[in-house]
Design a protein around this motif. Structure first.
Motif, PDB file in Angstrom:
ATOM      1  N   ALA A 112      -7.974  -4.004  -6.590  1.00 34.48           N
ATOM      2  CA  ALA A 112      -8.710  -4.958  -5.617  1.00 34.48           C
ATOM      3  C   ALA A 112      -7.567  -6.046  -5.151  1.00 34.48           C
ATOM      4  N   TRP A 113      -7.654  -6.421  -3.558  1.00 32.64           N
ATOM      5  CA  TRP A 113      -6.846  -7.322  -3.131  1.00 32.64           C
ATOM      6  C   TRP A 113      -7.403  -8.760  -2.566  1.00 32.64           C
ATOM      7  N   ALA A 114      -8.579  -8.754  -3.064  1.00 29.15           N
ATOM      8  CA  ALA A 114      -9.303 -10.118  -2.679  1.00 29.15           C
ATOM      9  C   ALA A 114      -8.551 -11.211  -2.969  1.00 29.15           C
ATOM     10  N   ASP A 115      -8.007 -11.147  -4.127  1.00 28.31           N
ATOM     11  CA  ASP A 115      -7.267 -12.425  -4.729  1.00 28.31           C
ATOM     12  C   ASP A 115      -5.823 -12.508  -4.150  1.00 28.31           C
ATOM     13  N   CYS A 128       0.845  -1.137  -0.229  1.00 29.50           N
ATOM     14  CA  CYS A 128       0.023  -0.185  -0.071  1.00 29.50           C
ATOM     15  C   CYS A 128       0.886   1.295  -0.132  1.00 29.50           C
ATOM     16  N   SER A 129       2.102   1.352   0.484  1.00 29.46           N
ATOM     17  CA  SER A 129       2.809   2.463   1.031  1.00 29.46           C
ATOM     18  C   SER A 129       3.022   3.119  -0.655  1.00 29.46           C
ATOM     19  N   SER A 130       3.418   2.548  -1.517  1.00 30.35           N
ATOM     20  CA  SER A 130       3.844   2.989  -2.796  1.00 30.35           C
ATOM     21  C   SER A 130       2.906   4.118  -3.565  1.00 30.35           C
ATOM     22  N   CYS A 131       1.698   3.840  -3.019  1.00 32.27           N
ATOM     23  CA  CYS A 131       0.687   4.558  -3.308  1.00 32.27           C
ATOM     24  C   CYS A 131       0.172   5.613  -2.087  1.00 32.27           C
ATOM     25  N   HIS A 132      -0.437   5.046  -0.956  1.00 33.20           N
ATOM     26  CA  HIS A 132      -0.481   5.977   0.116  1.00 33.20           C
ATOM     27  C   HIS A 132       0.470   6.616   0.794  1.00 33.20           C
ATOM     28  N   GLN A 133       1.585   6.272   0.573  1.00 37.86           N
ATOM     29  CA  GLN A 133       2.858   6.474   1.199  1.00 37.86           C
ATOM     30  C   GLN A 133       2.997   6.081   2.727  1.00 37.86           C
ATOM     31  N   GLU A 134       4.248   6.111   3.155  1.00 35.83           N
ATOM     32  CA  GLU A 134       4.727   5.429   4.410  1.00 35.83           C
ATOM     33  C   GLU A 134       3.825   6.035   5.481  1.00 35.83           C
ATOM     34  N   ASN A 135       3.598   7.543   5.542  1.00 33.52           N
ATOM     35  CA  ASN A 135       2.908   8.442   6.308  1.00 33.52           C
ATOM     36  C   ASN A 135       1.389   8.545   5.964  1.00 33.52           C
ATOM     37  N   ARG A 152     -14.356  -3.251   2.374  1.00 28.10           N
ATOM     38  CA  ARG A 152     -14.999  -3.411   1.031  1.00 28.10           C
ATOM     39  C   ARG A 152     -13.789  -2.893   0.113  1.00 28.10           C
ATOM     40  N   ILE A 153     -13.325  -1.687   0.320  1.00 27.87           N
ATOM     41  CA  ILE A 153     -12.385  -0.934  -0.561  1.00 27.87           C
ATOM     42  C   ILE A 153     -11.258  -1.920  -0.606  1.00 27.87           C
ATOM     43  N   VAL A 154     -10.694  -2.327   0.577  1.00 26.33           N
ATOM     44  CA  VAL A 154      -9.398  -3.118   0.386  1.00 26.33           C
ATOM     45  C   VAL A 154      -9.529  -4.419  -0.490  1.00 26.33           C
ATOM     46  N   LEU A 155     -10.879  -4.731  -0.229  1.00 22.20           N
ATOM     47  CA  LEU A 155     -10.947  -6.221  -0.850  1.00 22.20           C
ATOM     48  C   LEU A 155     -11.236  -5.884  -2.414  1.00 22.20           C
TER      49      LEU A 155
END
Length: 274
Positions: free
Chosen positions: A233-236, A177-184, A211-214
């Motif tokens: 989507a990270w469901a898979d 996730c951090s590559s987009c939402h950043q470490e902070n 739901r958003i994470v999935l």
């Protein structure tokens, strides 16, 4: 004697612009070369007068435009602009067809890099980091070390979940996730939304967050900004336990203090989508 010759033979007179004297006189047919390098840029007129053997005359005008001089560009002021005070202008003149050797660099007008190129560059870098983190596999001799070993997450109590959030959830967030939402957790303005102080992340009901994470998201307006970059989507890719861990990490980091979730909460949201 000259008038008699004019009346007895065909003749062509060529005039340029408003000159009273012809620039050439020929017996038809005739071919001649018009040197426009001696003319100023702009509109001109070539007049051809033809005389027949019996003295009758025909006239034809041909208007043309000369562009031998350098091209001109102006940045900072357009036609009909309304301006006030001092304005900064960038003026350039380049090229000329009459030059035997033309230097291309003289045609280059400095200009700032368009903002859309920066956005595209950021997207490419973020995607590259995301792809590398998720597709890279450590060598076999390092695969089972604590640094690279895939975390084993099971359903736990709330107290254990807090510990899970601090260890495995943070690791999953860093890799996925951090590559987009950043470490902070602050994201990138107008490209990737922030998770810090986000209403969905802080919500008492974690269903929308899960739901958003999935299943991913795209085009949502957050704090007046529409984020068109798709959230994958990270469901898979992630198990229920892994999703719970990363969600808990996000809900307890960067000043967020929201209710934690368990793997069974994730499983419920996943099954309701089917």
């Amino acid at each position: 004697m000259s008038n008699l010759w004019d009346q007895q033979q065909n003749k062509i007179e060529v005039y340029l612009d408003d000159n009273k004297e012809p620039i050439a006189v020929y017996s038809p047919p005739a071919r001649f070369e018009l040197d426009t390098t001696t003319l100023d840029d702009g509109e001109h007129k070539l007049t051809v007068i033809a005389y027949s053997e019996d003295g009758k005359k025909s006239v034809r005008d041909v208007k043309f435009i000369v562009r031998n001089g350098p091209g001109i560009t102006i940045q900072g002021l357009k036609e009909n602009d309304i301006v006030e005070g001092k304005i900064s202008l960038l003026v350039n003149a380049y090229g000329a067809s009459a030059k035997e050797k033309w230097e291309p660099t003289t045609a280059e007008t400095p200009s700032p890099i368009p903002s859309w190129i920066w956005v595209l560059f950021i997207l490419i870098v973020a995607w590259s980091m995301f792809y590398f983190i998720n597709q890279w596999n450590p060598p076999e001799e390092f695969a089972n070390t604590p640094t690279y070993k895939k975390p084993q997450i099971t359903e736990v109590t709330k107290e254990a979940s807090q510990n899970l959030t601090a260890i495995n959830g943070a690791d999953i967030y860093r890799k996925s996730c951090s590559s987009c939402h950043q470490e902070n957790g602050q994201g990138l303005t107008n490209v990737f939304p922030p998770l810090m102080s986000d209403d969905v992340v802080k919500a008492k009901d974690p269903t929308e967050h899960i739901r958003i994470v999935l299943f991913g998201l795209q085009g949502k307006v957050i704090n007046g900004i529409k984020y068109s970059t798709p959230m994958p989507a990270w469901a898979d890719q992630l198990s229920d336990e892994e999703v719970a861990a990363v969600v808990n990490h996000e809900r307890t980091s960067w000043g967020n203090n929201a209710q934690l979730v368990q793997a069974k909460d994730v499983r419920k949201v996943r099954e309701n989508r089917k």
